[in-house]
Design an enzyme around this catalytic site. Structure first.
Site, mmCIF file in Angstrom:
data_model
loop_
_atom_site.group_PDB
_atom_site.id
_atom_site.type_symbol
_atom_site.label_atom_id
_atom_site.label_comp_id
_atom_site.label_asym_id
_atom_site.label_seq_id
_atom_site.Cartn_x
_atom_site.Cartn_y
_atom_site.Cartn_z
ATOM 1 N N CYS A 51 66.270 -33.548 10.128
ATOM 2 C CA CYS A 51 65.194 -33.847 11.079
ATOM 3 C C CYS A 51 65.541 -33.381 12.495
ATOM 4 C CB CYS A 51 64.914 -35.346 11.062
ATOM 5 S SG CYS A 51 66.286 -36.329 11.697
ATOM 6 N N ALA A 54 68.470 -35.083 14.078
ATOM 7 C CA ALA A 54 69.748 -34.555 13.597
ATOM 8 C C ALA A 54 70.149 -33.314 14.401
ATOM 9 C CB ALA A 54 69.664 -34.214 12.108
ATOM 10 N N ARG A 85 79.849 -34.824 11.023
ATOM 11 C CA ARG A 85 79.767 -33.385 11.194
ATOM 12 C C ARG A 85 81.108 -32.688 11.452
ATOM 13 N NH1 ARG A 85 77.697 -30.869 15.357
ATOM 14 N NH2 ARG A 85 77.011 -28.742 15.046
ATOM 15 N N HIS A 184 67.267 -28.743 18.410
ATOM 16 C CA HIS A 184 68.101 -27.843 19.214
ATOM 17 C C HIS A 184 67.386 -27.518 20.513
ATOM 18 C CE1 HIS A 184 69.455 -26.079 15.077
ATOM 19 N NE2 HIS A 184 70.170 -27.145 15.369
HETATM 20 FE FE1 CFM Z 1 74.117 -23.198 14.233
HETATM 21 FE FE2 CFM Z 1 74.361 -23.375 11.801
HETATM 22 FE FE3 CFM Z 1 73.160 -25.289 13.245
HETATM 23 FE FE4 CFM Z 1 75.840 -24.842 13.450
HETATM 24 FE FE5 CFM Z 1 76.217 -26.817 11.551
HETATM 25 FE FE6 CFM Z 1 74.764 -25.293 9.943
HETATM 26 FE FE7 CFM Z 1 73.542 -27.206 11.330
HETATM 27 MO MO1 CFM Z 1 75.122 -27.755 9.380
HETATM 28 S S1 CFM Z 1 75.924 -22.795 13.057
HETATM 29 S S2 CFM Z 1 74.346 -25.247 14.921
HETATM 30 S S3 CFM Z 1 77.531 -26.171 13.185
HETATM 31 S S4 CFM Z 1 72.523 -23.340 12.779
HETATM 32 S S5 CFM Z 1 76.650 -26.175 9.635
HETATM 33 S S6 CFM Z 1 74.510 -23.073 9.681
HETATM 34 S S7 CFM Z 1 73.189 -26.581 9.393
HETATM 35 S S8 CFM Z 1 75.076 -28.579 11.503
HETATM 36 S S9 CFM Z 1 72.026 -27.143 12.870
HETATM 37 C C1 HCA Z 2 72.511 -31.768 9.738
HETATM 38 C C2 HCA Z 2 74.015 -31.675 9.730
HETATM 39 C C3 HCA Z 2 74.553 -30.784 8.655
HETATM 40 C C4 HCA Z 2 74.395 -31.376 7.270
HETATM 41 C C5 HCA Z 2 75.316 -30.760 6.290
HETATM 42 C C6 HCA Z 2 75.001 -30.819 4.828
HETATM 43 C C7 HCA Z 2 76.052 -30.577 8.972
HETATM 44 O O1 HCA Z 2 71.824 -30.821 9.401
HETATM 45 O O2 HCA Z 2 72.040 -32.800 10.137
HETATM 46 O O3 HCA Z 2 73.844 -30.817 4.423
HETATM 47 O O4 HCA Z 2 75.977 -30.803 4.097
HETATM 48 O O5 HCA Z 2 76.483 -29.462 9.082
HETATM 49 O O6 HCA Z 2 76.764 -31.566 9.080
HETATM 50 O O7 HCA Z 2 73.926 -29.520 8.711
#
Ligand code: CFM
Ligand code: HCA
Length: 531
Positions: A51, A54, A85, A184
């Site tokens: 969401c 998150a 995380r 973001h």
């Molecule tokens: Fe960028 Fe990502 Fe993301 Fe990320 Fe992550 Fe991710 Fe995420 Mo999980 S590099 S910031 S540190 S888009 S692993 S592939 S999904 S938390 S929002």
């Molecule tokens: C998020 C965090 C997440 C979840 C990871 C997963 C992460 O999207 O809220 O589904 O295993 O990297 O911790 O992307």
């Protein structure tokens, strides 16, 4: 892959099939192809997305160590964001503030939903202030906050005046956007409004940079920091791995911004360029060759002979180590087949590491990235702005006439003349092989079909996919939390990853997996869908 796609779509009701058709592309890097992305998941489909809260609280602000991040909402939302995380941090001294091991919540109850939660929120802020005396306090709105209309921004203003510390709120209710991605953007906006540019500090080094979109999962940022330090590059601030609020306040004094995760942070890069004249470049420190290329590109920007020599020496030394390990491991894993579905950038970045080992990526996709992350920034002007996107504030940023770096703007123009690329991200699709299958917001049904069709040697995704995939006898490497491993950035990280791949792929154990439901199904049934 076209046949596989047909089979997948055949199961869907007609309207659903029409939509999913556009989100699955049989790749042809030679031509411009459009993919449907950043739109609502169809109700009934089991998505892997998270969401908006998150994306804002967990992803962008989560790794900041000295901001007390208070979640305004029911306790479940806070618990979810508590240390899930793997973003590491390293305070300068043992007594420096580090709130990452804590979780802060207003623990909203039914009563607060009915009569409002602002009073409780103020009490929580005062309590946090008294207990921790932090440099800044941030408030994150969960779904009910938006529904009942608590004004977190008014509370933040009042508390800022009362306590005399920086206090700001985020309207990042879970449902605010179609995925984490909206979170973001909201996070970027508030960091820009409330922190960036509030400390005009004197220069700290000859070559000053910021790293945007690196969150120090598994210690990734530590690897990058060490290389910069050795090269004599001053990393002012990282957004937001291993960061402090203080460093973000003077980040606008940098000469160059490097964007690692384009999806989550390109907004700040753009805003800093408009306001302060700081140019940005896309970098990638995942993959030894990419890390080398990124370091060299930074050196090229500064055009300093001593820096260039240092960077070249580091790259030569580290690449020799990397090559020795790569040559030993590559023959054991070469030709294996992998697929990867991660939130945003990583589904692209990690392809470089696989390429170095000769592992073929047959299918990949993002959970929530936008068309530009697939097709490249050139498509941004053509992206349709729908109601969901319009719901997210797009800040009007103006040039700061006093602090704008005309020198940097001139340097940018000069380097561009010579072919140096700024403000550019070419996306994942041009980098993928012809006929690979690119899928946005993949779901469980599609995942099962992908496994049956490709029989991959490795599946890369997250915790929601992990056990389902493993029960198919296919190893799953988590590319979100790295399965307790990492770091995987830069040279040491590449070596670490190669070794991990050898451990996972050079074993027959997965072929022995026999899911109990395959032997003895607990439920047997059939379903008909009317189109
Ligand atoms: Fe960028 Fe990502 Fe993301 Fe990320 Fe992550 Fe991710 Fe995420 Mo999980 S590099 S910031 S540190 S888009 S692993 S592939 S999904 S938390 S929002
Ligand atoms: C998020 C965090 C997440 C979840 C990871 C997963 C992460 O999207 O809220 O589904 O295993 O990297 O911790 O992307």
């Amino acid at each position: 892959p076209s046949k596989l796609k047909e089979e997948i779509l055949a199961k869907y009701p007609r309207k659903v099939a029409r939509k999913r058709d556009k989100a699955m592309v049989v790749n042809d890097p030679g031509v411009d192809q459009e993919i449907l992305a950043n739109v609502r998941t169809i109700p009934g489909i089991i998505t892997q997305r998270g969401c908006t809260y998150a994306g804002c609280k967990g992803v962008v602000l989560g790794p900041t160590r000295d901001i007390v991040n208070i979640v305004h909402g029911p306790i479940g939302c806070s618990f979810y964001a508590w240390l899930t995380r793997r973003n590491q941090t390293r305070p300068a001294t043992e007594t420096d503030a580090n709130y990452i091991p804590y979780t802060f919540s207003t623990d909203m109850q039914d009563e607060n939903i009915v009569f409002g939660g602002e009073v409780k929120l103020k009490e929580a802020i005062r309590e946090a202030y008294e207990l921790f005396n932090p440099g800044a306090i941030a408030i994150f709105s969960t779904c009910p906050v938006g529904l009942i209309g608590d004004d977190v921004h008014a509370v933040a203003r009042e508390m800022k005046a009362e306590l005399g510390i920086n206090c700001f709120g985020f309207s990042c209710e879970g449902y605010r956007g179609v995925s984490q991605s909206a979170g973001h953007h909201i996070a970027n906006n508030q960091l820009y409004k409330h922190i960036l540019g509030t400390d005009d500090r004197a220069r700290m080094g000859k070559f000053q940079v910021n790293l945007l979109g690196e969150y120090n999962i598994g210690g990734d940022a530590f690897e990058i920091e060490a290389l910069f330090e050795e090269a004599g590059i001053t990393l002012l601030s990282t957004f937001s791995g291993n960061s402090t609020v203080e460093s973000m306040a003077y980040a606008h004094t940098a000469d160059l911004n490097m964007v690692m995760c384009h999806r989550s942070i390109n907004y700040i890069a753009e805003m800093m360029e408009t306001k302060f004249g700081i140019p940005w470049i896309k970098v990638n420190f995942v993959g030894a060759k990419s890390a080398a290329k990124s370091l060299k590109k930074i050196a090229e920007f500064f055009g300093d002979a001593e820096l260039t020599a240092k960077v070249d020496a580091i790259v030569a030394r580290e690449m020799a180590k990397v090559e020795a390990v790569r040559e030993a491991i590559k023959p054991k894993v070469e030709g294996k087949v992998a697929m990867m579905f991660v939130g945003g950038s990583r589904a692209h970045h990690y392809q470089d590491l696989f390429g170095e080992l000769g592992i073929q990526v047959v299918s990949a996709g993002y959970e929530f990235a936008h068309r530009d992350d697939y097709e490249g920034r050139k498509v941004i002007p053509n992206i349709k702005i729908d109601a969901d996107t319009r719901n997210i504030e797009d800040l009007d940023v103006e040039k700061d006439d006093v602090r704008f770096r005309n020198d940097l703007a001139a340097k940018k123009a000069e380097l561009m003349e010579a072919g140096y690329k700024f403000s550019d991200y070419e996306g994942m699709m041009p980098d993928m092989k012809k006929n690979s299958l690119v899928i946005d917001d993949v779901n469980h049904w599609e995942t099962e079909k992908l496994i049956e069709f490709y029989q991959p040697d490795l599946f890369c995704a997250g915790i929601k996919e992990k056990y389902v995939v493993q029960k198919y006898g296919v190893p799953l490497k988590q590319l979100h939390n790295y399965d307790y491993g990492g770091p995987y950035t830069c040279f040491e990280g590449a070596i670490n990853f190669y070794q991990e791949m050898q451990r996972m792929l050079d074993t027959k154990i997965w072929k022995l997996v026999d899911a109990p439901w395959k032997r003895e199904p607990e439920i047997v049934g059939s379903m008909t869908i009317e189109a």
